[in-house]
Design a protein around this motif. Structure first.
Motif, PDB file in Angstrom:
ATOM      1  N   ARG A  88      55.130  77.255  56.519  1.00  0.00           N
ATOM      2  CA  ARG A  88      56.399  77.794  57.162  1.00  0.00           C
ATOM      3  C   ARG A  88      56.984  79.114  56.442  1.00  0.00           C
ATOM      4  NH1 ARG A  88      62.082  77.825  57.307  1.00  0.00           N
ATOM      5  NH2 ARG A  88      63.179  77.362  59.399  1.00  0.00           N
ATOM      6  N   ARG A 145      58.254  90.883  66.177  1.00  0.00           N
ATOM      7  CA  ARG A 145      59.116  89.593  66.365  1.00  0.00           C
ATOM      8  C   ARG A 145      60.741  90.084  66.110  1.00  0.00           C
ATOM      9  NH1 ARG A 145      56.251  84.915  66.195  1.00  0.00           N
ATOM     10  NH2 ARG A 145      53.903  85.268  65.518  1.00  0.00           N
ATOM     11  N   ASP A 146      61.380  89.456  66.724  1.00  0.00           N
ATOM     12  CA  ASP A 146      63.036  89.753  66.484  1.00  0.00           C
ATOM     13  C   ASP A 146      63.391  89.184  65.143  1.00  0.00           C
ATOM     14  OD1 ASP A 146      63.076  90.433  69.091  1.00  0.00           O
ATOM     15  OD2 ASP A 146      64.109  88.684  69.960  1.00  0.00           O
ATOM     16  N   ARG A 147      64.153  89.848  64.199  1.00  0.00           N
ATOM     17  CA  ARG A 147      64.517  89.615  62.952  1.00  0.00           C
ATOM     18  C   ARG A 147      66.137  89.397  62.868  1.00  0.00           C
ATOM     19  NH1 ARG A 147      61.131  93.773  59.622  1.00  0.00           N
ATOM     20  NH2 ARG A 147      61.790  95.205  61.261  1.00  0.00           N
ATOM     21  N   THR A 148      66.555  88.736  62.069  1.00  0.00           N
ATOM     22  CA  THR A 148      68.163  88.677  61.672  1.00  0.00           C
ATOM     23  C   THR A 148      68.461  89.563  60.635  1.00  0.00           C
ATOM     24  OG1 THR A 148      68.094  86.529  62.680  1.00  0.00           O
ATOM     25  CG2 THR A 148      70.046  87.254  61.324  1.00  0.00           C
ATOM     26  N   THR A 206      70.950  90.319  65.583  1.00  0.00           N
ATOM     27  CA  THR A 206      69.463  90.512  65.799  1.00  0.00           C
ATOM     28  C   THR A 206      69.007  91.779  65.807  1.00  0.00           C
ATOM     29  OG1 THR A 206      69.575  88.486  67.068  1.00  0.00           O
ATOM     30  CG2 THR A 206      67.695  89.852  67.520  1.00  0.00           C
ATOM     31  N   ASP A 235      59.507  82.340  56.883  1.00  0.00           N
ATOM     32  CA  ASP A 235      60.615  83.064  57.630  1.00  0.00           C
ATOM     33  C   ASP A 235      60.646  84.671  57.477  1.00  0.00           C
ATOM     34  OD1 ASP A 235      61.491  83.256  54.939  1.00  0.00           O
ATOM     35  OD2 ASP A 235      63.157  81.815  55.235  1.00  0.00           O
ATOM     36  N   LYS A 256      63.813  85.805  63.051  1.00  0.00           N
ATOM     37  CA  LYS A 256      64.691  85.083  63.726  1.00  0.00           C
ATOM     38  C   LYS A 256      64.439  83.647  64.073  1.00  0.00           C
ATOM     39  CE  LYS A 256      67.973  85.314  67.811  1.00  0.00           C
ATOM     40  NZ  LYS A 256      68.347  86.158  69.044  1.00  0.00           N
ATOM     41  N   GLU A 257      63.083  83.464  64.327  1.00  0.00           N
ATOM     42  CA  GLU A 257      62.448  82.037  64.516  1.00  0.00           C
ATOM     43  C   GLU A 257      61.311  82.077  63.458  1.00  0.00           C
ATOM     44  OE1 GLU A 257      63.627  79.749  66.319  1.00  0.00           O
ATOM     45  OE2 GLU A 257      65.002  80.983  67.676  1.00  0.00           O
ATOM     46  N   PRO A 258      61.391  81.265  62.497  1.00  0.00           N
ATOM     47  CA  PRO A 258      60.372  80.918  61.512  1.00  0.00           C
ATOM     48  C   PRO A 258      59.007  80.704  61.993  1.00  0.00           C
ATOM     49  CG  PRO A 258      62.276  80.101  60.708  1.00  0.00           C
ATOM     50  CD  PRO A 258      62.697  80.599  62.058  1.00  0.00           C
ATOM     51  N   VAL A 259      58.106  81.076  61.812  1.00  0.00           N
ATOM     52  CA  VAL A 259      56.755  80.692  62.240  1.00  0.00           C
ATOM     53  C   VAL A 259      55.852  79.813  61.002  1.00  0.00           C
ATOM     54  CG1 VAL A 259      56.458  82.638  63.549  1.00  0.00           C
ATOM     55  CG2 VAL A 259      55.427  82.585  61.306  1.00  0.00           C
TER      56      VAL A 259
END
Length: 364
Positions: free
Chosen positions: A65, A235-238, A247, A67, A292-295
């Motif tokens: 996982r 990808r979007d990041r925080t 974001t 992030d 923003k959404e872990p992969v």
């Protein structure tokens, strides 16, 4: 006669000792010559422990996982310092600026009358009452609604609901503010942000004030935050700084969202830094950046990835697995390991690496 025999025996003993010594020397020399001949004429033979190790041409892989969390420096773009203009004349009878100024709260009192700080998108520049309209009224309604006083947030008219909201604000502030439901300009100190720390303040009890003159000065506000030496992501990041998060859109390394910039500028940490001349903002502020959404990614040796190309904001390449070339997207890296995702969603159990990849330069 006895003495002569003793001398003869002694000579024989010495001769035997010398003969043994020469025999030993001859053996040592012969051994040395034999070793030298072996070293000269026999082929080199490396010890078994020094044999070349068997080349590893494949490696098992595992999932992880990911992030993308990393520490970064963020450089703020700042506006110039600003003066706060008072619209009332008289003697300062109360000062509430010690902890900074907050929209919706009293800033000071002049001649015993409370002056309220208000942060509106459009600066207030005139007396307002029921029936007035315009961008300044709309901004006032929006701020009164944000403060929880029930004004119509999207209305550009000063309605009865606006008047009631002003009265409610007056009750919270006290000392005659808003009794009639109208809003005299002399009763308001406009703020460019919801909270400000004043670097210079002249509204000290006992001093005289003149309408239209500065009562204080505040540091510049934030208009944009840029990740220093950052690289765009697909990808979007925080981005998190001073406890505030927003974001960071895919393909960018900066945030210009006015609300987020104002939130950062309003933090105590930022206010303290801006009031410290020794701090150079251009060096960047500590922040954290993560997906923003872990992969879910696959860990493969970096040597297993070939044909790497830049595709927009993404890095793509290939790995050999099960005798076939598999296109992948590289989502991260970690100490000699590449974190990848297969573009067709297929699973990987092992990958080929080393010289087994010779000649495999393209897979697309």
């Amino acid at each position: 006669m006895k003495s002569k025999r003793n001398g003869s025996n002694g000579g024989e003993a010495r001769r035997r000792t010398i003969s043994v010594t020469w025999l030993v020397l001859a053996v040592v020399v012969a051994a040395a010559l034999a070793v030298g001949a072996c070293a000269l004429f026999l082929p080199d033979c490396a010890p078994a422990l020094l044999d070349s190790p068997e080349e590893i041409t494949s490696a098992e892989v595992s999932g992880q996982r990911y992030d993308g969390r990393q520490s970064v420096n963020v450089v703020p773009e700042l506006t110039d310092k600003r003066d706060l203009i008072i619209n009332a004349s008289g003697t300062v009878t109360a000062d509430y600026s010690a902890a900074g100024l907050d929209s919706g709260k009293a800033a000071l009192a002049v001649n015993g009358r409370q002056i309220v700080a208000l942060s509106t998108a459009t600066p207030l520049y005139r007396d307002l009452a029921v029936g007035d309209s315009g961008p300044d009224v709309r901004a006032l309604n929006a701020e009164l609604a944000r403060l929880g006083y029930g004004a119509p947030a999207d209305a550009d008219s000063y309605t009865r609901a606006t008047a009631n909201a002003v009265k409610a604000l007056g009750k919270a502030v006290g000392a005659g503010f808003g009794d009639s439901g109208s809003l005299p300009l002399a009763d308001v100190l406009w703020l460019p942000q919801e909270h400000v720390s004043v670097s210079v303040w002249q509204g000290v009890v006992g001093l005289g004030m003149s309408a239209g003159s500065p009562v204080g000065q505040i540091p510049g506000g934030v208009t944009k935050l840029t990740v220093k030496n950052g690289s765009p992501s697909d990808r979007d990041r925080t981005l998190t700084i001073f406890g505030q998060s927003a974001t960071l859109p895919a393909g960018t390394i900066e945030i210009a969202d006015a609300r987020f910039c104002r939130q950062v500028a309003d933090t105590a940490d930022f206010q303290q830094m801006t009031s410290t001349p020794e701090i150079d903002m251009s060096q960047g502020l500590d922040a954290v950046l993560e997906l923003k959404e872990p992969v879910v990614a696959v860990r493969v040796p970096a040597a297993a990835v070939f044909g790497v190309v830049e595709d927009g904001n993404a890095r793509k390449g290939c790995v050999m697995s099960g005798g076939r070339s598999v296109p992948v997207t590289i989502v991260g890296a970690d100490l000699g390991v590449s974190l990848v995702q297969t573009e067709d969603g297929s699973a990987l159990e092992s990958v080929t690496l080393g010289s087994a990849l010779d000649g495999a330069s393209s897979c697309r």
